[in-house]
Scaffold this motif. Structure first.
Motif, mmCIF file in Angstrom:
data_model
loop_
_atom_site.group_PDB
_atom_site.id
_atom_site.type_symbol
_atom_site.label_atom_id
_atom_site.label_comp_id
_atom_site.label_asym_id
_atom_site.label_seq_id
_atom_site.Cartn_x
_atom_site.Cartn_y
_atom_site.Cartn_z
ATOM 1 N N LEU B 29 0.982 -1.042 0.162
ATOM 2 C CA LEU B 29 -0.154 -0.025 -0.105
ATOM 3 C C LEU B 29 0.942 1.139 -0.123
ATOM 4 N N VAL B 30 1.014 1.708 -1.219
ATOM 5 C CA VAL B 30 2.076 2.753 -1.257
ATOM 6 C C VAL B 30 1.665 4.003 -1.483
ATOM 7 N N GLY B 31 2.008 5.066 -0.707
ATOM 8 C CA GLY B 31 1.432 6.674 -0.806
ATOM 9 C C GLY B 31 2.500 7.192 -1.839
ATOM 10 N N LEU B 32 2.029 7.942 -2.851
ATOM 11 C CA LEU B 32 2.690 8.892 -3.529
ATOM 12 C C LEU B 32 2.619 10.262 -3.181
ATOM 13 N N THR B 175 -2.415 -4.442 -4.676
ATOM 14 C CA THR B 175 -1.313 -3.541 -4.400
ATOM 15 C C THR B 175 -2.097 -2.232 -4.836
ATOM 16 N N VAL B 176 -1.908 -1.096 -3.715
ATOM 17 C CA VAL B 176 -2.593 0.203 -4.214
ATOM 18 C C VAL B 176 -1.263 1.339 -4.193
ATOM 19 N N LEU B 177 -1.652 2.167 -5.211
ATOM 20 C CA LEU B 177 -0.663 3.313 -5.202
ATOM 21 C C LEU B 177 -1.804 4.513 -5.151
ATOM 22 N N LEU B 178 -1.413 5.436 -3.843
ATOM 23 C CA LEU B 178 -2.654 6.332 -3.680
ATOM 24 C C LEU B 178 -1.690 7.765 -3.619
ATOM 25 N N ASP B 187 -0.576 8.024 7.210
ATOM 26 C CA ASP B 187 0.803 7.521 7.357
ATOM 27 C C ASP B 187 0.637 6.126 8.074
ATOM 28 N N SER B 188 -0.332 5.797 8.736
ATOM 29 C CA SER B 188 -0.467 4.541 9.400
ATOM 30 C C SER B 188 -1.217 3.320 8.523
ATOM 31 N N PHE B 189 -1.688 3.992 7.365
ATOM 32 C CA PHE B 189 -2.386 3.121 6.523
ATOM 33 C C PHE B 189 -1.371 2.600 5.460
ATOM 34 N N ILE B 190 -0.396 3.158 5.108
ATOM 35 C CA ILE B 190 0.261 2.844 3.957
ATOM 36 C C ILE B 190 1.440 2.175 4.573
ATOM 37 N N SER B 191 2.239 1.201 3.608
ATOM 38 C CA SER B 191 3.352 0.505 4.006
ATOM 39 C C SER B 191 4.627 1.084 3.444
ATOM 40 N N ARG B 192 4.397 1.963 2.787
ATOM 41 C CA ARG B 192 5.586 2.739 2.173
ATOM 42 C C ARG B 192 5.150 4.096 1.255
ATOM 43 N N ALA B 193 6.065 4.746 1.348
ATOM 44 C CA ALA B 193 5.981 6.149 1.017
ATOM 45 C C ALA B 193 7.025 6.544 -0.184
ATOM 46 N N VAL B 194 6.552 7.121 -1.074
ATOM 47 C CA VAL B 194 7.328 7.474 -2.378
ATOM 48 C C VAL B 194 6.915 9.010 -2.575
ATOM 49 N N LEU B 195 8.083 9.861 -2.608
ATOM 50 C CA LEU B 195 8.041 11.220 -2.700
ATOM 51 C C LEU B 195 8.590 11.610 -4.213
ATOM 52 N N LEU B 196 7.610 12.252 -4.992
ATOM 53 C CA LEU B 196 7.884 13.090 -6.181
ATOM 54 C C LEU B 196 8.192 14.248 -5.865
ATOM 55 N N HIS B 197 9.297 15.015 -6.598
ATOM 56 C CA HIS B 197 9.613 16.394 -6.470
ATOM 57 C C HIS B 197 10.126 16.822 -7.833
ATOM 58 N N SER B 206 10.254 2.614 3.367
ATOM 59 C CA SER B 206 9.226 1.818 3.878
ATOM 60 C C SER B 206 8.684 2.291 5.378
ATOM 61 N N MET B 207 7.533 2.379 5.686
ATOM 62 C CA MET B 207 7.163 2.930 6.785
ATOM 63 C C MET B 207 7.682 2.264 8.161
ATOM 64 N N SER B 208 8.027 0.712 7.963
ATOM 65 C CA SER B 208 8.595 0.395 9.251
ATOM 66 C C SER B 208 10.012 0.731 9.356
ATOM 67 N N GLU B 209 10.701 0.952 8.551
ATOM 68 C CA GLU B 209 12.024 1.596 8.098
ATOM 69 C C GLU B 209 11.930 2.922 9.139
ATOM 70 N N LEU B 210 10.957 3.821 8.514
ATOM 71 C CA LEU B 210 10.957 5.038 8.934
ATOM 72 C C LEU B 210 10.542 4.965 10.548
ATOM 73 N N GLU B 211 9.721 4.030 10.957
ATOM 74 C CA GLU B 211 9.218 3.974 12.465
ATOM 75 C C GLU B 211 10.426 3.554 13.321
ATOM 76 N N GLU B 212 11.276 2.879 12.707
ATOM 77 C CA GLU B 212 12.305 2.416 13.752
ATOM 78 C C GLU B 212 13.411 3.590 13.682
ATOM 79 N N SER B 213 13.632 4.607 12.686
ATOM 80 C CA SER B 213 14.283 5.658 12.783
ATOM 81 C C SER B 213 13.791 6.527 13.671
ATOM 82 N N GLY B 214 12.351 6.515 13.915
ATOM 83 C CA GLY B 214 11.786 7.413 14.919
ATOM 84 C C GLY B 214 11.422 8.692 14.335
#
Lengths: 131, 246
Positions: B29-32, B175-178, B187-197, B206-214
């Motif tokens: 479940l990917v947030g774009l 698979t969801v790209l949202l 942020d609690s719903f997705i498993s991964r965040a992809v940023l376009l700039h 990945s959100m679990s990576e982010l969570e571990e990093s605090g």
């Protein structure tokens, strides 16, 4: 069935830890009894609005700490023994004491003053007890 | 696996996407995320082949053609339904065009959104039109569901409930790209965040990576975008400074 209705997720603490703490509080308060069933991972994920990976992580942590046991068919049940209740209580109280001590120190309180304050509020805490 | 490989899209002399590569695995479940004009919509349209582009998009190793396009669905705020065809009519139309159409899920979602089955969607409010669009995309029977800002015009309770329903109905292989601006809501719903700039991938975590990093998702995004928290202060200082125009 173990209820998660009362769990309000907050910023600043990993969600899986909040789920684990919710179960521990339930164990200590008596809301969760031995053999109570945990909702399925999918239901839990939907009720909390939390990614299934996070729910899975919480369940793994609960299993590792012996608070739930999973049976065949992936259904999970609470394991509540006097030892587990005591361990959860000790952990929750200690956690509260640690954050309180940190805040007190941060505000410049010395140990003696802090203990005095505890004594003062101890009796008041009888009323307005938090679950 | 949906693989976006080195996709570049130009509109005239403006580069909308600049060699974007991204792989989506089953069940993610990917947030774009990205500012307006970052290329989120363009990226989704390139995946679907709605826009010509350089680079390639592969679905389980095969290019997207008529044969496999049904495995991808698209909910767009520009709306892709037929304005005069009722919900029931859409269900029949989808069932005859998409063998994997999930009629039961469609009915559940129509009911959840309290959308009338017999009315033409052109009579719906903007929020309802978005909900109808989303219900169709989720019911097509696709493995990859792309949703482009699907909730503008819906209130916060509707959106929150929707994420919960979504978590309850999705199969583990879907698979969801949202794409959305509502970082804190998802942020609690997705498993991964992809940023376009500015047409490039500026972050992928990945959100679990982010969570571990605090680190919070918001802070991660600000860091990835080189957000300067002092710019508000500078603007105020400049306005209140010696300048005569203040």
């Amino acid at each position: 069935m173990i209820s998660f209705e009362g769990l309000r997720l907050e910023e600043g603490q990993p969600i899986y830890q909040q789920i684990v703490l919710h179960v521990k509080r339930g164990v200590v308060s008596g809301a969760i009894a031995d053999g109570d069933e945990l909702p399925s991972r999918r239901i839990l994920s939907a009720v909390l609005g939390v990614n299934p990976n996070t729910v899975q992580k919480a369940c793994r942590a609960l299993e590792e700490e012996g608070l739930i046991a999973s049976h065949a068919g992936a259904r999970s049940f609470a394991v509540v023994t006097p030892e587990i209740i005591a361990a959860c209580r000790a952990e929750l109280v200690r956690g509260g004491a640690e954050s309180w001590a940190r805040a007190a120190r941060g505000l410049g309180l010395g140990l003696d003053e802090a203990l005095e304050l505890i004594r003062e509020v101890w009796d008041c805490s009888k009323e307005g007890e938090e679950p | 696996m949906l693989e976006i490989k080195d996709v570049t899209k130009r509109f005239g002399n403006k580069t909308a996407l600049n060699s974007v590569s991204l792989s989506l695995a089953p069940g993610e479940l990917v947030g774009l995320f990205g500012e307006n004009g970052a290329g989120k919509t363009t990226l989704m349209k390139c995946v679907l082949g709605l826009l010509s582009h350089r680079g390639e998009v592969l679905l389980d190793g095969a290019r997207i053609t008529r044969k496999n396009i049904a495995r991808i669905s698209f909910a767009t705020c520009e709306h892709s339904f037929f304005p005069d065809l009722s919900g029931a009519g859409h269900a029949d139309f989808y069932a005859s065009h998409f063998p994997a159409f999930r009629r039961r899920r469609f009915e559940v979602l129509m009911d959840f959104f309290a959308l009338p089955m017999k009315k033409a969607p052109r009579t719906f409010s903007t929020g309802q039109k978005n909900q109808f669009e989303v219900a169709l995309a989720l019911s097509q029977g696709a493995d990859y569901i792309l949703m482009d800002e699907p909730f503008s015009g819906s209130d916060v309770f509707n959106r929150e409930d929707f994420y919960k329903v979504l978590l309850g109905i999705l199969d583990s292989g879907e698979t969801v790209l949202l794409s959305t601006h509502m970082l804190e809501e998802v942020d609690s719903f997705i498993s991964r965040a992809v940023l376009l700039h500015a047409g490039r991938i500026a972050g992928d975590v990945s959100m679990s990576e982010l969570e571990e990093s605090g680190e919070s998702l918001m802070d991660y995004v600000k860091r990835a975008w080189n957000y300067r928290s002092d710019r508000i202060r500078r603007a105020i200082d400049e306005l209140n400074g010696d300048g005569e125009d203040a």
